[in-house]
Write a protein that holds these residues in place. Structure first.
Motif, PDB file in Angstrom:
ATOM      1  N   VAL A 163     -15.330   2.367  -0.318  1.00  0.00           N
ATOM      2  CA  VAL A 163     -16.731   2.145  -0.692  1.00  0.00           C
ATOM      3  C   VAL A 163     -16.881   1.747  -2.155  1.00  0.00           C
ATOM      4  CG1 VAL A 163     -17.557   3.748   1.064  1.00  0.00           C
ATOM      5  CG2 VAL A 163     -17.174   4.577  -1.266  1.00  0.00           C
ATOM      6  N   ALA A 164     -15.765   1.452  -2.823  1.00  0.00           N
ATOM      7  CA  ALA A 164     -15.826   1.148  -4.255  1.00  0.00           C
ATOM      8  C   ALA A 164     -16.788   0.003  -4.563  1.00  0.00           C
ATOM      9  CB  ALA A 164     -14.428   0.825  -4.777  1.00  0.00           C
ATOM     10  N   LEU A 165     -16.653  -1.105  -3.843  1.00  0.00           N
ATOM     11  CA  LEU A 165     -17.529  -2.244  -4.118  1.00  0.00           C
ATOM     12  C   LEU A 165     -18.983  -1.914  -3.788  1.00  0.00           C
ATOM     13  CD1 LEU A 165     -18.080  -5.142  -4.917  1.00  0.00           C
ATOM     14  CD2 LEU A 165     -17.417  -5.868  -2.612  1.00  0.00           C
ATOM     15  N   THR A 166     -19.213  -1.274  -2.660  1.00  0.00           N
ATOM     16  CA  THR A 166     -20.575  -0.905  -2.279  1.00  0.00           C
ATOM     17  C   THR A 166     -21.211  -0.016  -3.349  1.00  0.00           C
ATOM     18  OG1 THR A 166     -19.931  -0.979   0.047  1.00  0.00           O
ATOM     19  CG2 THR A 166     -21.988   0.152  -0.475  1.00  0.00           C
ATOM     20  N   ALA A 167     -20.426   0.903  -3.881  1.00  0.00           N
ATOM     21  CA  ALA A 167     -20.940   1.802  -4.914  1.00  0.00           C
ATOM     22  C   ALA A 167     -21.313   1.040  -6.177  1.00  0.00           C
ATOM     23  CB  ALA A 167     -19.900   2.875  -5.234  1.00  0.00           C
ATOM     24  N   LEU A 168     -20.497   0.080  -6.573  1.00  0.00           N
ATOM     25  CA  LEU A 168     -20.803  -0.715  -7.762  1.00  0.00           C
ATOM     26  C   LEU A 168     -22.002  -1.630  -7.526  1.00  0.00           C
ATOM     27  CD1 LEU A 168     -17.147  -1.545  -8.837  1.00  0.00           C
ATOM     28  CD2 LEU A 168     -18.789  -0.223 -10.176  1.00  0.00           C
ATOM     29  N   GLU A 169     -22.150  -2.112  -6.295  1.00  0.00           N
ATOM     30  CA  GLU A 169     -23.288  -2.977  -5.976  1.00  0.00           C
ATOM     31  C   GLU A 169     -24.619  -2.243  -6.119  1.00  0.00           C
ATOM     32  OE1 GLU A 169     -21.426  -6.186  -2.790  1.00  0.00           O
ATOM     33  OE2 GLU A 169     -22.074  -4.233  -2.063  1.00  0.00           O
ATOM     34  N   SER A 187     -26.397  -6.554  -9.643  1.00  0.00           N
ATOM     35  CA  SER A 187     -25.696  -7.700  -9.066  1.00  0.00           C
ATOM     36  C   SER A 187     -24.227  -7.626  -9.472  1.00  0.00           C
ATOM     37  CB  SER A 187     -26.304  -9.009  -9.567  1.00  0.00           C
ATOM     38  OG  SER A 187     -27.680  -9.079  -9.262  1.00  0.00           O
ATOM     39  N   THR A 188     -23.345  -8.123  -8.613  1.00  0.00           N
ATOM     40  CA  THR A 188     -21.916  -8.033  -8.918  1.00  0.00           C
ATOM     41  C   THR A 188     -21.229  -9.390  -8.818  1.00  0.00           C
ATOM     42  OG1 THR A 188     -21.418  -7.463  -6.604  1.00  0.00           O
ATOM     43  CG2 THR A 188     -21.707  -5.639  -8.160  1.00  0.00           C
ATOM     44  N   LEU A 189     -20.252  -9.577  -9.680  1.00  0.00           N
ATOM     45  CA  LEU A 189     -19.359 -10.735  -9.629  1.00  0.00           C
ATOM     46  C   LEU A 189     -17.958 -10.162  -9.518  1.00  0.00           C
ATOM     47  CD1 LEU A 189     -18.752 -13.743  -9.789  1.00  0.00           C
ATOM     48  CD2 LEU A 189     -18.887 -13.586 -12.282  1.00  0.00           C
ATOM     49  N   LEU A 203     -20.988  -5.446 -21.072  1.00  0.00           N
ATOM     50  CA  LEU A 203     -21.158  -5.475 -19.626  1.00  0.00           C
ATOM     51  C   LEU A 203     -20.477  -4.268 -18.993  1.00  0.00           C
ATOM     52  CD1 LEU A 203     -20.322  -9.246 -19.011  1.00  0.00           C
ATOM     53  CD2 LEU A 203     -22.568  -8.202 -18.623  1.00  0.00           C
ATOM     54  N   LEU A 204     -20.986  -3.870 -17.854  1.00  0.00           N
ATOM     55  CA  LEU A 204     -20.340  -2.839 -17.052  1.00  0.00           C
ATOM     56  C   LEU A 204     -19.353  -3.531 -16.108  1.00  0.00           C
ATOM     57  CD1 LEU A 204     -20.444   0.250 -16.337  1.00  0.00           C
ATOM     58  CD2 LEU A 204     -21.971  -0.406 -14.452  1.00  0.00           C
ATOM     59  N   ILE A 205     -18.083  -3.207 -16.240  1.00  0.00           N
ATOM     60  CA  ILE A 205     -17.060  -3.778 -15.363  1.00  0.00           C
ATOM     61  C   ILE A 205     -16.268  -2.629 -14.748  1.00  0.00           C
ATOM     62  CG2 ILE A 205     -15.057  -5.287 -15.135  1.00  0.00           C
ATOM     63  CD1 ILE A 205     -16.004  -6.873 -17.513  1.00  0.00           C
ATOM     64  N   THR A 220     -14.888  -5.861 -11.265  1.00  0.00           N
ATOM     65  CA  THR A 220     -16.202  -6.215 -10.737  1.00  0.00           C
ATOM     66  C   THR A 220     -17.246  -6.105 -11.838  1.00  0.00           C
ATOM     67  OG1 THR A 220     -15.518  -5.365  -8.573  1.00  0.00           O
ATOM     68  CG2 THR A 220     -17.886  -5.675  -8.937  1.00  0.00           C
ATOM     69  N   ILE A 221     -17.815  -7.245 -12.206  1.00  0.00           N
ATOM     70  CA  ILE A 221     -18.824  -7.286 -13.259  1.00  0.00           C
ATOM     71  C   ILE A 221     -20.172  -6.920 -12.657  1.00  0.00           C
ATOM     72  CG2 ILE A 221     -19.909  -8.717 -15.035  1.00  0.00           C
ATOM     73  CD1 ILE A 221     -17.450 -10.584 -14.827  1.00  0.00           C
ATOM     74  N   VAL A 222     -20.837  -5.946 -13.237  1.00  0.00           N
ATOM     75  CA  VAL A 222     -22.165  -5.526 -12.793  1.00  0.00           C
ATOM     76  C   VAL A 222     -23.174  -6.017 -13.827  1.00  0.00           C
ATOM     77  CG1 VAL A 222     -23.641  -3.596 -12.150  1.00  0.00           C
ATOM     78  CG2 VAL A 222     -21.173  -3.486 -11.707  1.00  0.00           C
ATOM     79  N   PHE A 223     -24.167  -6.789 -13.376  1.00  0.00           N
ATOM     80  CA  PHE A 223     -25.102  -7.393 -14.326  1.00  0.00           C
ATOM     81  C   PHE A 223     -26.431  -7.682 -13.648  1.00  0.00           C
ATOM     82  CE2 PHE A 223     -23.095 -10.748 -12.039  1.00  0.00           C
ATOM     83  CZ  PHE A 223     -23.977 -11.827 -12.021  1.00  0.00           C
ATOM     84  N   ASP A 224     -27.405  -8.132 -14.447  1.00  0.00           N
ATOM     85  CA  ASP A 224     -28.725  -8.499 -13.937  1.00  0.00           C
ATOM     86  C   ASP A 224     -28.742 -10.012 -13.718  1.00  0.00           C
ATOM     87  OD1 ASP A 224     -31.348  -8.985 -13.355  1.00  0.00           O
ATOM     88  OD2 ASP A 224     -32.176  -8.109 -15.186  1.00  0.00           O
TER      89      ASP A 224
END
Length: 463
Positions: A331-337, A341-343, A370-372, A386-390
Motif C-alpha cells: 500500500v506504499a503508493l496508495t498511502a503516498l497518493e 498528486s504523485t509522480l 518537495l516531499l519524496i 515518488t514525488i508528492v506535489f500539488d
C-alpha cells in the motif's frame, strides 16, 4: 504573401465507417465514453483525443482494426487496464485506441507442462489465483497485480517483488501470438524448455510497449508453489544501514524478496493503515525467504540486519503474519497518493550504489522543497522514488518535473537504468538515447520499421 504550409487533415469518416462496418458496437466514438481511455496513470504526460475506441472482443477484432488502420495510415495505441506509469497507453489525436480488456479468457492451464495460455486482458492476480488452485504459481507480481493485465505486463516487461530470485515477466514467457500492423498474425517462441530456432522474437515483443505488434495471446510458464515462507522485518536509523544489510544478506542467502521503505513512506503507510510501524526509523526492510531452507535463510537475514545496525528485528514463519507485514509495502503508493498528486519514478541502479542513489534523492527533495517517498525492490536495486506535489500549482509542478529529471540524471551517473519495470512510454523518451546510445537506438528503430513499416503502432513511444 503567406507562405506557411498547412498540413491537410485526413478524412476520418471513411475510417470510422469501415471500423463500424467491420466491428459494430465494439467501436466507440462518443468523446465522453472515450474519456476514461485517453490516458494511463502517468500524471505529467500528454494525452490526445482519439478518432475512435475499439473494445476488441477477440483476435478477429484486432486483425480488422489493424487492417483498417494500416490501409488508412491511422496510428493505433493498444491499451490494457491503463495502469501504466509512463504514458505508453495515452491516446493520440486522430488515432485509434485499441482496448484488449475484454479479451480476458484463461484459455488453458496445463498442469503437466506447467504452462498457462491466456488472452491479454486477463488480470495478473486472476491468473495467479487460478494457478494456485492447481498447486502452481505464476511468479511475476507487480504491485498492481490485482488490476493490471497480462498484456500490459508483457508490454512493459513488468517486474515485482520476486524479481531478484525469479526474474521478470520475460523470464516466464514461452510463446506469444500477436498481430502485426498490417493485420497478419504471427506466432513466436515454443513451449519447450530449450529453443534456439532463429532469432528470439518473443523477447523482442516483451517490453516493446505496443510498438512492434499487438499481443493477443501468450503462453506463460508456471512453477510449483513454494513449500514454505519466512519473513523478516527490520527497522534501521538510516537507509545506508538497510542497504548494508541487503548486501550482507545477498552473500549468505537468496531471499525471494527484499523490499525497502524510507521514513517518508513509513509515515504515510502508518497514517493510512495505523499498522504501528516504527515511525522513528529511517528505513524499513522486509525480507521474505521461501523453499525448504526458508526458516534458516530468514534467521541468517535477521542476523545480518542486526549486524548492520537494525534497532528492531522481527522474524516469523507464520504465513498470515508475513502477509500482514507485506501488506504495508503493497500500500506504499496508495498511502503516498493520499498526501497529494504523485509522480512515480522507476530507477534501477547496481545494488552497491543504492546508498548514493538514496542520498541523492533526499538531497533533491530538500533542494526543491518537495516531499519524496522512496520504496522499492532493494535486492535488485530497483527504486520507486515518488514525488508528492500539488499538480494544480504550476510552479510546484515545474519543480516536481525538475526533481524527476535530476533523479534520472543521477541514476545514469551511477551506471543505472532509467526504467527497471515501468517502461519508457512518453515520460522517459528524453533520456533513452543517453542510456542506450545513438547507434543502438537507431538500430532499435530499424527493428521497429521491420515489424511496422508504416509506423502506425504507438508512434513516438518506447523507442
Amino acid at each position: 504573401m503567406n507562405t506557411s504550409v498547412v498540413t491537410p487533415v485526413p478524412d476520418t469518416e471513411p475510417v470510422v465507417a469501415a471500423l463500424v462496418d467491420a466491428l459494430g458496437d465494439a467501436v466507440v466514438t462518443d468523446p465522453d465514453r472515450m474519456l476514461a481511455y485517453r490516458r494511463d496513470q502517468s500524471l505529467l504526460t500528454p494525452a490526445g483525443m482519439p478518432l475512435a475506441l475499439v473494445r476488441a472482443r477477440d483476435t478477429d477484432d484486432v486483425v480488422a482494426t489493424l487492417t483498417i488502420a494500416h490501409r488508412h495510415g491511422i496510428p493505433v495505441v493498444t491499451r490494457g487496464a491503463g495502469t501504466g506509469l509512463a504514458g505508453a497507453a495515452n491516446a493520440l489525436d486522430g488515432g485509434i485506441v485499441l482496448s484488449v480488456e475484454k479479451m480476458n479468457a484463461i484459455v488453458e492451464i496445463d498442469t503437466e507442462s506447467r504452462t498457462a495460455t491466456v488472452q491479454p486482458g486477463v488480470i495478473n492476480g486472476d491468473l495467479a489465483a487460478a494457478a494456485a488452485e492447481r498447486g502452481l504459481w505464476y511468479v511475476p507480481d507487480p504491485g498492481s497485480r490485482a488490476v493490471s493485465t497480462i498484456g500490459g505486463n508483457l508490454a512493459t516487461n513488468a517486474g515485482g517483488t520476486c524479481c531478484a530470485k525469479y526474474g521478470v515477466t520475460a523470464d516466464h514467457v514461452a510463446r506469444i501470438k500477436a498481430v502485426l500492423a498490417d493485420g497478419r498474425i504471427i506466432h513466436t517462441g515454443a513451449v519447450t524448455r530449450k529453443n534456439v530456432a532463429g532469432l528470439n522474437l518473443t523477447q523482442l515483443l516483451v517490453g516493446s510497449e505496443g510498438t512492434l505488434a499487438v499481443i493477443v495471446e501468450a503462453t506463460v510458464r508456471l512453477r510449483a508453489a513454494a513449500t514454505a515462507a519466512a519473513t523478516v522485518v527490520a527497522s534501521f536509523p538510516e537507509t545506508a544501514q538497510a542497504v548494508a544489510a541487503v548486501l550482507a544478506i545477498r552473500e549468505q542467502a537468496e531471499p525471494c524478496l527484499v523490499e525497502l521503505m524510507d521514513r517518508t513512506t513509513i509515515a504515510a503507510v502508518n497514517d493510512m493503515t495505523h499498522m504501528g510501524l516504527d515511525d522513528t526509523a529511517g528505513a524499513l526492510l522486509l525480507v521474505q525467504c521461501d523453499g525448504r531452507d526458508a526458516a534458516a535463510e530468514a534467521q541468517v537475514s535477521a542476523r545480518a540486519c542486526t549486524a548492520a545496525g537494525a534497532t528492531e528485528v522481527y522474524d516469523t514463519a507464520d504465513p498470515v503474519e508475513g502477509e500482514e507485514f507485506m501488506a504495508a509495502r503493497r500500500v506504499a503508493l496508495t498511502a503516498l497518493e493520499r498526501c497529494g498528486s504523485t509522480l512515480l519514478d522507476d530507477l534501477a541502479v547496481p545494488v552497491p550504489r543504492l546508498p548514493e542513489m538514496l542520498a541523492a534523492i533526499e538531497a533533491i527533495a530538500a533542494r526543491h522543497e518537495l516531499l519524496i517517498g522512496t520504496f522499492g525492490h532493494a535486492a535488485d536495486g530497483n527504486l520507486h522514488p515518488t514525488i508528492v506535489f500539488d499538480a494544480a500549482d504550476e510552479v510546484v509542478a515545474r519543480r516536481a518535473r525538475q526533481a524527476f529529471d535530476e533523479m534520472v540524471a543521477e541514476c545514469l551517473a551511477l551506471g543505472g537504468s532509467i526504467s527497471g519495470e515501468h517502461g519508457i512510454g512518453v515520460l522517459k523518451q528524453p533520456y533513452l538515447e543517453t542510456q542506450v546510445g545513438t547507434v543502438e537506438r537507431a538500430l532499435m528503430q530499424r527493428i521497429k520499421a521491420a515489424f511496422d513499416p508504416s509506423g502506425i503502432l504507438n508512434p513516438g513511444r518506447g523507442i
